[in-house]
Scaffold this motif. Sequence first.
Motif, PDB file in Angstrom:
ATOM      1  N   LEU A  27     -19.492   3.304   3.489  1.00  0.00           N
ATOM      2  CA  LEU A  27     -19.634   2.919   2.092  1.00  0.00           C
ATOM      3  C   LEU A  27     -20.260   4.035   1.256  1.00  0.00           C
ATOM      4  O   LEU A  27     -20.156   4.017   0.029  1.00  0.00           O
ATOM      5  N   ALA A  28     -20.900   4.989   1.927  1.00  0.00           N
ATOM      6  CA  ALA A  28     -21.432   6.152   1.209  1.00  0.00           C
ATOM      7  C   ALA A  28     -20.334   7.141   0.832  1.00  0.00           C
ATOM      8  O   ALA A  28     -20.571   8.060   0.037  1.00  0.00           O
ATOM      9  N   ILE A  29     -19.129   6.991   1.396  1.00  0.00           N
ATOM     10  CA  ILE A  29     -17.984   7.827   1.028  1.00  0.00           C
ATOM     11  C   ILE A  29     -17.366   7.226  -0.234  1.00  0.00           C
ATOM     12  O   ILE A  29     -16.876   6.093  -0.209  1.00  0.00           O
ATOM     13  N   PRO A  30     -17.376   7.927  -1.368  1.00  0.00           N
ATOM     14  CA  PRO A  30     -16.942   7.318  -2.633  1.00  0.00           C
ATOM     15  C   PRO A  30     -15.561   6.690  -2.576  1.00  0.00           C
ATOM     16  O   PRO A  30     -15.365   5.568  -3.054  1.00  0.00           O
ATOM     17  N   LEU A  84      -9.091  -9.795 -13.330  1.00  0.00           N
ATOM     18  CA  LEU A  84      -9.581  -9.171 -12.098  1.00  0.00           C
ATOM     19  C   LEU A  84      -8.599  -8.134 -11.572  1.00  0.00           C
ATOM     20  O   LEU A  84      -9.006  -7.074 -11.064  1.00  0.00           O
ATOM     21  N   ALA A  85      -7.297  -8.413 -11.668  1.00  0.00           N
ATOM     22  CA  ALA A  85      -6.299  -7.424 -11.247  1.00  0.00           C
ATOM     23  C   ALA A  85      -6.374  -6.176 -12.129  1.00  0.00           C
ATOM     24  O   ALA A  85      -6.248  -5.048 -11.636  1.00  0.00           O
ATOM     25  N   ALA A  86      -6.587  -6.364 -13.441  1.00  0.00           N
ATOM     26  CA  ALA A  86      -6.739  -5.214 -14.343  1.00  0.00           C
ATOM     27  C   ALA A  86      -7.985  -4.416 -13.997  1.00  0.00           C
ATOM     28  O   ALA A  86      -7.973  -3.175 -14.019  1.00  0.00           O
ATOM     29  N   LEU A  87      -9.081  -5.127 -13.655  1.00  0.00           N
ATOM     30  CA  LEU A  87     -10.300  -4.431 -13.229  1.00  0.00           C
ATOM     31  C   LEU A  87     -10.039  -3.635 -11.957  1.00  0.00           C
ATOM     32  O   LEU A  87     -10.473  -2.484 -11.818  1.00  0.00           O
ATOM     33  N   GLY A  88      -9.303  -4.238 -11.009  1.00  0.00           N
ATOM     34  CA  GLY A  88      -8.954  -3.527  -9.784  1.00  0.00           C
ATOM     35  C   GLY A  88      -8.117  -2.295 -10.062  1.00  0.00           C
ATOM     36  O   GLY A  88      -8.288  -1.256  -9.406  1.00  0.00           O
ATOM     37  N   ALA A  89      -7.208  -2.364 -11.043  1.00  0.00           N
ATOM     38  CA  ALA A  89      -6.396  -1.193 -11.405  1.00  0.00           C
ATOM     39  C   ALA A  89      -7.283  -0.064 -11.924  1.00  0.00           C
ATOM     40  O   ALA A  89      -7.080   1.107 -11.574  1.00  0.00           O
ATOM     41  N   CYS A  90      -8.274  -0.400 -12.740  1.00  0.00           N
ATOM     42  CA  CYS A  90      -9.191   0.628 -13.269  1.00  0.00           C
ATOM     43  C   CYS A  90      -9.998   1.259 -12.143  1.00  0.00           C
ATOM     44  O   CYS A  90     -10.178   2.481 -12.101  1.00  0.00           O
ATOM     45  N   VAL A  91     -10.487   0.419 -11.215  1.00  0.00           N
ATOM     46  CA  VAL A  91     -11.256   0.950 -10.081  1.00  0.00           C
ATOM     47  C   VAL A  91     -10.375   1.841  -9.221  1.00  0.00           C
ATOM     48  O   VAL A  91     -10.805   2.897  -8.732  1.00  0.00           O
ATOM     49  N   SER A  92      -9.118   1.430  -9.029  1.00  0.00           N
ATOM     50  CA  SER A  92      -8.194   2.242  -8.237  1.00  0.00           C
ATOM     51  C   SER A  92      -7.984   3.616  -8.855  1.00  0.00           C
ATOM     52  O   SER A  92      -7.946   4.632  -8.144  1.00  0.00           O
ATOM     53  N   LEU A  93      -7.830   3.665 -10.164  1.00  0.00           N
ATOM     54  CA  LEU A  93      -7.613   4.956 -10.841  1.00  0.00           C
ATOM     55  C   LEU A  93      -8.826   5.871 -10.727  1.00  0.00           C
ATOM     56  O   LEU A  93      -8.689   7.094 -10.764  1.00  0.00           O
ATOM     57  N   LEU A  94     -10.028   5.284 -10.557  1.00  0.00           N
ATOM     58  CA  LEU A  94     -11.220   6.102 -10.355  1.00  0.00           C
ATOM     59  C   LEU A  94     -11.134   6.933  -9.076  1.00  0.00           C
ATOM     60  O   LEU A  94     -11.806   7.960  -8.945  1.00  0.00           O
ATOM     61  N   ARG A  95     -10.286   6.491  -8.131  1.00  0.00           N
ATOM     62  CA  ARG A  95     -10.148   7.229  -6.878  1.00  0.00           C
ATOM     63  C   ARG A  95      -9.473   8.581  -7.084  1.00  0.00           C
ATOM     64  O   ARG A  95      -9.565   9.460  -6.227  1.00  0.00           O
ATOM     65  N   LEU A  96      -8.781   8.752  -8.210  1.00  0.00           N
ATOM     66  CA  LEU A  96      -8.168  10.050  -8.499  1.00  0.00           C
ATOM     67  C   LEU A  96      -9.242  11.106  -8.654  1.00  0.00           C
ATOM     68  O   LEU A  96      -9.061  12.276  -8.279  1.00  0.00           O
ATOM     69  N   ARG A  97     -10.398  10.715  -9.231  1.00  0.00           N
ATOM     70  CA  ARG A  97     -11.520  11.657  -9.373  1.00  0.00           C
ATOM     71  C   ARG A  97     -12.265  11.816  -8.061  1.00  0.00           C
ATOM     72  O   ARG A  97     -12.719  12.904  -7.715  1.00  0.00           O
ATOM     73  N   ALA A  98     -12.395  10.695  -7.312  1.00  0.00           N
ATOM     74  CA  ALA A  98     -13.107  10.770  -6.028  1.00  0.00           C
ATOM     75  C   ALA A  98     -12.336  11.617  -5.022  1.00  0.00           C
ATOM     76  O   ALA A  98     -12.925  12.292  -4.186  1.00  0.00           O
TER      77      ALA A  98
END
Length: 433
Positions: free
Chosen positions: A243-246, A419-433
């Motif tokens: 969980l420490a891995i972004p 909630l699905a829209a929130l999940g989409a935003c969180v998923s896109l954050l992985r592009l930076r991670a």
Amino acid sequence: MALAIVMAVMDGTIAGAALPTIARTLNVPPATAIWATNAYQLAVTVSLLPLAALGEIVTYRRIYLAGLVVFTLSSLACSMAHSFETLVIARAMQGFGAAGLMSINSALVRFIQPRARLGRGLGFNAMVVSTAAASGPTVAGLILSVADWPWIFAVNVPFGIAALLLGWRNLPESPRAGERFDVLSAFLSASTFGLLILGLDGVAHGQSAVTVGAQWLGAAIAGAWLVRRQIGRRRPLLPVDLLAIPIFALSIATSICSFMAQMLAFASLPFLLQTGFGFSAIQSGLLTTPWFLATAACAPIGGRLVERIPAGLLGGIGLAAMSTGLGLLAFLPEHPQPFDIVWRMALCGAGFGLFQTPNNRTLVGAAPPDRAGGASGMLSTARLLGQTMGAALVGLVLSWMPGMPVGGPTTALTIGACLAALGACVSLLRLRA
């Protein structure tokens, strides 16, 4: 592996379709009969992480084969149960066996598949899981049309024996971790997730605030103790190291959001279609089928695309499509035609299928090879937590909006779309991670 995971996933839904028959035959009220399902889900959830950690110590093969043995024998016990109490105990044992399969399923896929083809392997696995989850009620209906309810569980026995023989011959041995099993951490993990789920179930079924508060307080205390005990360990049972891995943490958060949205839809759509719009139970099942077919079709496609396109982008697009489909279902016309419903269902299922495999690929692949068991356990835990919280939310919404056959379910669908829209935003954050 596919044969075994089909049985484990299908048994999470197949018993629900038989609950009215079981309640009538064993002379128990419907509110009590639900424990034939709850006992299974609770046993699976509390034992996923301990069994995933044990799999890294004694090898995935042994946990998988032991899970198959327990699952098959307890299925036989379920089919022979003559009292409801015996059935609940056998269902709980069946859940522990299923957890042995689910906890290290993705880890075994990673161990078997070459890394360049891991996405395709997980895509096939996601297709199998989605198809099994979707076909549970249909299979139950077919069996009940020609036989009594014990056969719902008895049919697992020959398939379990076949999977055991195949697994004994073909499953590979994975490396062992040279550590001892942490019994106290396993107990704390089971207490944390068990009390959390009991509290969520209590909220959905109108238990007193004192009872629910006590359960959640116990979960918080056990969880804090568990996290504190895991920090600094080389192979923690609760994978705080992962969980420490972004990108791993973001993938877990995305998974929880997606499964909450999915369960909000699955639990509310029968009420909307049958009570709100007047479709029969059979028609309602047929109208929901395009969701599962689209998921099964798009999951392998997502597994291939993730080899060339970032999972964060694929997951964002998939969950955005799912959010759009849920929003459109929430705003159906007053007298919808079947086609109005079918294409919206297909859009939701296609979006979920496009998201699921890339997310699983990223989550499992982000962990070091020797921690694949912990990653697999967290993947299954995130799915069950999301589904449990989604079901509890539906119960809350329907209890707050009684006598509103359209308004209650559409509110639940709207929350699912958010909630699905929130999940989409969180998923896109992985592009930076």
